[in-house]
Design a protein around this motif. Structure first.
Motif, PDB file in Angstrom:
ATOM      1  N   SER A  79       0.824  -1.212   0.000  1.00 18.46           N
ATOM      2  CA  SER A  79       0.000   0.000   0.000  1.00 18.46           C
ATOM      3  C   SER A  79       0.852   1.253   0.000  1.00 18.46           C
ATOM      4  CB  SER A  79      -0.923   0.000   1.225  1.00 18.46           C
ATOM      5  OG  SER A  79      -1.887  -1.019   1.152  1.00 18.46           O
ATOM      6  N   HIS A  91      -2.744   9.062  -9.868  1.00 18.55           N
ATOM      7  CA  HIS A  91      -3.634   8.012  -9.384  1.00 18.55           C
ATOM      8  C   HIS A  91      -4.050   7.090 -10.533  1.00 18.55           C
ATOM      9  CE1 HIS A  91      -4.347   9.706  -5.334  1.00 18.55           C
ATOM     10  NE2 HIS A  91      -4.104  10.851  -5.941  1.00 18.55           N
ATOM     11  N   PRO A 110      -6.338  -3.625   0.057  1.00 15.66           N
ATOM     12  CA  PRO A 110      -6.200  -2.295   0.658  1.00 15.66           C
ATOM     13  C   PRO A 110      -6.610  -1.209  -0.325  1.00 15.66           C
ATOM     14  CG  PRO A 110      -4.228  -3.626   1.051  1.00 15.66           C
ATOM     15  CD  PRO A 110      -5.070  -4.377   0.069  1.00 15.66           C
ATOM     16  N   THR A 111      -7.027  -0.065   0.176  1.00 16.40           N
ATOM     17  CA  THR A 111      -7.531   1.011  -0.682  1.00 16.40           C
ATOM     18  C   THR A 111      -6.588   1.373  -1.828  1.00 16.40           C
ATOM     19  OG1 THR A 111      -8.668   1.913   1.261  1.00 16.40           O
ATOM     20  CG2 THR A 111      -8.522   3.322  -0.679  1.00 16.40           C
ATOM     21  N   PRO A 112      -5.280   1.528  -1.600  1.00 14.94           N
ATOM     22  CA  PRO A 112      -4.406   1.939  -2.715  1.00 14.94           C
ATOM     23  C   PRO A 112      -4.293   0.903  -3.826  1.00 14.94           C
ATOM     24  CG  PRO A 112      -3.362   2.402  -0.605  1.00 14.94           C
ATOM     25  CD  PRO A 112      -4.555   1.539  -0.322  1.00 14.94           C
ATOM     26  N   ARG A 114      -7.027  -1.131  -4.791  1.00 16.30           N
ATOM     27  CA  ARG A 114      -8.345  -1.545  -5.283  1.00 16.30           C
ATOM     28  C   ARG A 114      -8.566  -1.210  -6.741  1.00 16.30           C
ATOM     29  NH1 ARG A 114     -11.798   0.058   0.094  1.00 16.30           N
ATOM     30  NH2 ARG A 114     -10.863  -1.549   1.435  1.00 16.30           N
ATOM     31  N   GLY A 237      -3.753   2.557   8.438  1.00 19.50           N
ATOM     32  CA  GLY A 237      -4.790   3.384   7.840  1.00 19.50           C
ATOM     33  C   GLY A 237      -4.451   4.858   7.984  1.00 19.50           C
ATOM     34  N   TYR A 252     -10.680  12.351   4.061  1.00 21.97           N
ATOM     35  CA  TYR A 252     -10.359  11.183   3.256  1.00 21.97           C
ATOM     36  C   TYR A 252      -9.810  10.077   4.167  1.00 21.97           C
ATOM     37  CZ  TYR A 252     -10.566  14.651  -0.486  1.00 21.97           C
ATOM     38  OH  TYR A 252     -10.970  15.640  -1.344  1.00 21.97           O
ATOM     39  N   THR A 253     -10.266   8.869   3.963  1.00 18.24           N
ATOM     40  CA  THR A 253      -9.749   7.720   4.728  1.00 18.24           C
ATOM     41  C   THR A 253      -9.249   6.662   3.771  1.00 18.24           C
ATOM     42  OG1 THR A 253     -11.938   6.672   4.854  1.00 18.24           O
ATOM     43  CG2 THR A 253     -11.318   8.122   6.680  1.00 18.24           C
ATOM     44  N   LEU A 254      -8.086   6.090   4.092  1.00 17.59           N
ATOM     45  CA  LEU A 254      -7.482   5.035   3.276  1.00 17.59           C
ATOM     46  C   LEU A 254      -7.107   3.870   4.193  1.00 17.59           C
ATOM     47  CD1 LEU A 254      -4.967   7.113   1.099  1.00 17.59           C
ATOM     48  CD2 LEU A 254      -7.322   6.492   0.539  1.00 17.59           C
ATOM     49  N   SER A 255      -7.562   2.681   3.854  1.00 17.87           N
ATOM     50  CA  SER A 255      -7.146   1.484   4.566  1.00 17.87           C
ATOM     51  C   SER A 255      -5.905   0.918   3.874  1.00 17.87           C
ATOM     52  CB  SER A 255      -8.255   0.430   4.551  1.00 17.87           C
ATOM     53  OG  SER A 255      -7.786  -0.797   5.065  1.00 17.87           O
TER      54      SER A 255
END
Length: 257
Positions: A79, A91, A110-112, A114, A237, A252-255
């Protein structure tokens, strides 16, 4: 110029890696890569950054057994590397994940990661060729986020508003890690000194079941300025954005796991 696929192999299997390199070559693509080193403390994940940031690298391929992708430290490292690439190249950089055993649900990544395309070995060559030869345009985001893994100086994050936007203050929080320094300065360069307006430390936040410790300040930020934060440890996170002024927080939230 021949397009290059950078291959990250989570499993150290030289025979399988050689076969994979050969398969990719049959599609007219150059290859390079490494075996993953799982060492968050030494920021080993950053070792591939220079190659992934090379303009000749067109696609990032991550391969391994499905259980490799389930390991917490591996997910955090991948990530962080994905965020570093997104911050420098944009991105949505073309990324392919190919488990050679088991299966992966893209929604569980994980978000990055997906946005990565999860494919089988049978479909891998054609997918890589298509991505490498199609024009790619970075996706728009409402924020700027860059990483600076600096040996001896720690892991720094840079956040700020997108072009033509302004933040009235900034907040940055981490889960399963800590923050020990922050500052404001021109984007793209860690500030040597900074004047901080109403700074605060260790604010406790929660989003769903995730708890964060956040630092922040009230300095206004334009697209030319950034908020820089140094973390202790590799977070699981992130939460960040403009400093909230009311009860509702638009962050903004990133897992990362």
């Amino acid at each position: 110029m021949q397009k290059t696929v950078w291959i990250t192999s989570l499993t150290k299997d030289e025979k399988k890696a050689a076969a994979l390199f050969g398969k990719v070559h049959t599609y007219g693509l150059a290859t390079n890569g490494h075996f993953w080193i799982d060492d968050l403390g030494k920021m080993a994940w950053a070792g591939a950054a220079e190659s992934l940031l090379d303009p000749g690298t067109a696609v990032w391929l991550v391969t391994g057994a499905a259980e490799d992708f389930a390991k917490d430290s591996v997910r955090r490292g991948l990530s962080l590397l994905a965020l570093l690439v997104a911050g420098q190249r944009g991105h949505g950089f073309p990324t392919v994940i190919c488990p050679f055993s088991g299966s992966l649900d893209p929604a569980g990544l994980p978000t990055p990661l997906r946005g990565a395309q999860v494919v089988t070995e049978a479909a891998l060559g054609a997918k890589l060729a298509a991505l490498a030869n199609l024009p790619w345009k970075p996706e728009e985001a409402g924020y700027r986020l860059k990483l600076y893994p600096l040996p001896g100086l720690g892991l720094w994050f840079e956040v700020g508003p997108a072009a033509e936007a302004t933040w009235q203050g900034a907040l940055f929080g981490v889960a399963d890690a800590a923050i020990d320094a922050h500052g404001v300065g021109p984007q793209g360069k860690l500030p040597e000194r900074a004047v901080l307006r109403y700074p605060f430390k260790d604010m406790r936040l929660a989003a769903g079941e995730t708890a964060y410790l956040a630092w922040g300040l009230a300095n206004p930020l334009t697209a030319a300025e950034s908020y820089f934060v140094r973390t202790v440890g590799a977070p699981s996170g992130l939460v960040f954005g403009e400093l909230p002024t009311g009860e509702a927080a638009d962050l903004y939230t990133l897992s990362l796991t």
